[in-house]
Write a protein that holds these residues in place. Structure first.
Motif, short mmCIF file in Angstrom:
data_model
loop_
_atom_site.label_atom_id
_atom_site.label_comp_id
_atom_site.label_asym_id
_atom_site.label_seq_id
_atom_site.Cartn_x
_atom_site.Cartn_y
_atom_site.Cartn_z
N ASN A 162 0.82 -1.21 0.00
CA ASN A 162 0.00 0.00 0.00
C ASN A 162 0.86 1.26 0.00
O ASN A 162 2.04 1.22 0.31
CB ASN A 162 -0.97 0.00 1.19
CG ASN A 162 -0.27 0.25 2.50
OD1 ASN A 162 0.08 1.39 2.81
ND2 ASN A 162 -0.05 -0.80 3.28
N ARG A 163 0.20 2.35 -0.35
CA ARG A 163 0.84 3.67 -0.37
C ARG A 163 0.13 4.63 0.59
O ARG A 163 0.13 5.84 0.37
CB ARG A 163 0.74 4.27 -1.77
CG ARG A 163 1.48 3.57 -2.84
CD ARG A 163 1.30 4.33 -4.12
NE ARG A 163 1.91 3.64 -5.23
CZ ARG A 163 1.80 4.00 -6.48
NH1 ARG A 163 1.07 5.06 -6.80
NH2 ARG A 163 2.37 3.34 -7.45
N ILE A 164 -0.45 4.11 1.63
CA ILE A 164 -1.19 4.97 2.56
C ILE A 164 -0.30 6.06 3.13
O ILE A 164 -0.68 7.23 3.15
CB ILE A 164 -1.84 4.14 3.68
CG1 ILE A 164 -2.84 3.14 3.11
CG2 ILE A 164 -2.53 5.06 4.69
CD1 ILE A 164 -3.34 2.13 4.11
N MET A 173 -11.75 0.84 0.45
CA MET A 173 -12.52 1.80 -0.34
C MET A 173 -12.76 3.10 0.42
O MET A 173 -12.74 4.18 -0.16
CB MET A 173 -13.83 1.16 -0.80
CG MET A 173 -13.58 0.05 -1.82
SD MET A 173 -15.07 -0.82 -2.31
CE MET A 173 -15.85 0.42 -3.32
N ARG A 174 -12.95 3.00 1.74
CA ARG A 174 -13.12 4.22 2.55
C ARG A 174 -11.85 5.05 2.55
O ARG A 174 -11.90 6.28 2.45
CB ARG A 174 -13.53 3.87 3.98
CG ARG A 174 -15.01 3.51 4.09
CD ARG A 174 -15.43 3.40 5.53
NE ARG A 174 -15.11 2.03 5.98
CZ ARG A 174 -14.92 1.66 7.24
NH1 ARG A 174 -15.00 2.55 8.21
NH2 ARG A 174 -14.66 0.41 7.54
N ILE A 175 -10.70 4.39 2.65
CA ILE A 175 -9.42 5.11 2.63
C ILE A 175 -9.22 5.77 1.27
O ILE A 175 -8.84 6.94 1.19
CB ILE A 175 -8.25 4.16 2.97
CG1 ILE A 175 -8.37 3.70 4.43
CG2 ILE A 175 -6.91 4.85 2.74
CD1 ILE A 175 -7.43 2.57 4.81
N ALA A 176 -9.50 5.05 0.21
CA ALA A 176 -9.36 5.61 -1.15
C ALA A 176 -10.28 6.82 -1.32
O ALA A 176 -9.88 7.83 -1.92
CB ALA A 176 -9.67 4.55 -2.19
N ARG A 177 -11.48 6.75 -0.77
CA ARG A 177 -12.42 7.87 -0.88
C ARG A 177 -11.88 9.11 -0.18
O ARG A 177 -12.02 10.22 -0.67
CB ARG A 177 -13.77 7.50 -0.29
CG ARG A 177 -14.79 8.62 -0.47
CD ARG A 177 -16.09 8.41 0.22
NE ARG A 177 -16.67 7.11 -0.04
CZ ARG A 177 -17.60 6.55 0.72
NH1 ARG A 177 -18.06 7.18 1.79
NH2 ARG A 177 -18.09 5.37 0.43
N LEU A 215 -3.85 2.93 -4.18
CA LEU A 215 -3.42 2.77 -2.78
C LEU A 215 -2.98 1.35 -2.45
O LEU A 215 -2.10 1.17 -1.61
CB LEU A 215 -4.55 3.15 -1.84
CG LEU A 215 -4.83 4.63 -1.67
CD1 LEU A 215 -6.08 4.84 -0.85
CD2 LEU A 215 -3.65 5.30 -1.00
N PHE A 216 -3.59 0.36 -3.07
CA PHE A 216 -3.32 -1.04 -2.71
C PHE A 216 -2.99 -1.86 -3.95
O PHE A 216 -3.55 -1.66 -5.02
CB PHE A 216 -4.56 -1.65 -2.03
CG PHE A 216 -4.92 -0.96 -0.75
CD1 PHE A 216 -4.30 -1.29 0.44
CD2 PHE A 216 -5.88 0.03 -0.73
CE1 PHE A 216 -4.63 -0.65 1.63
CE2 PHE A 216 -6.22 0.67 0.44
CZ PHE A 216 -5.59 0.34 1.62
N SER A 217 -2.06 -2.83 -3.77
CA SER A 217 -1.65 -3.68 -4.88
C SER A 217 -1.10 -5.00 -4.34
O SER A 217 -0.55 -5.05 -3.25
CB SER A 217 -0.57 -2.98 -5.69
OG SER A 217 -0.06 -3.83 -6.70
N PHE A 218 -1.25 -6.05 -5.15
CA PHE A 218 -0.62 -7.32 -4.81
C PHE A 218 0.87 -7.30 -5.16
O PHE A 218 1.65 -8.07 -4.62
CB PHE A 218 -1.29 -8.48 -5.55
CG PHE A 218 -2.69 -8.76 -5.07
CD1 PHE A 218 -2.93 -9.13 -3.75
CD2 PHE A 218 -3.76 -8.66 -5.93
CE1 PHE A 218 -4.22 -9.38 -3.31
CE2 PHE A 218 -5.05 -8.93 -5.51
CZ PHE A 218 -5.28 -9.29 -4.18
#
Length: 86
Positions: free
Chosen positions: A5-7, A48-52, A61-64
């Motif tokens: 992730n890139r949070i 999805m809430r974080i992305a929003r 934001l997220f990847s395998f």
């Protein structure tokens, strides 16, 4: 399976604290820390809430797969460190 992730990157870019992000998505600030370190996998709803909050698609934001380092992406795009500092 690891979820990358890139949070932290998006938080830093927006000047948001872990606490502020946690409040915005309805979790404990420690959860944000666990997510950023990769110690916890988010539910689809939380992702999805974080992305929003950041106004981006969840895939940013997220990847395998590991994300390319920002410095490498900038170099590939022809943006050098001197240009970024200007």
């Amino acid at each position: 399976m690891i979820i990358h992730n890139r949070i932290a990157l998006f938080r830093a870019e927006s000047g948001m604290t872990r606490r502020a992000l946690a409040e915005a998505v309805g979790v404990n600030p420690q959860t944000i820390g666990y997510l950023e370190r990769g110690d916890y996998k988010p539910s689809l709803e939380l992702a999805m809430r974080i992305a929003r909050v950041f106004g981006v698609p969840v895939e940013l934001l997220f990847s395998f797969e590991p994300f390319e380092p920002v410095a490498d992406a900038l170099q590939r795009a022809g943006i050098h460190s001197q240009e970024r500092e200007a």
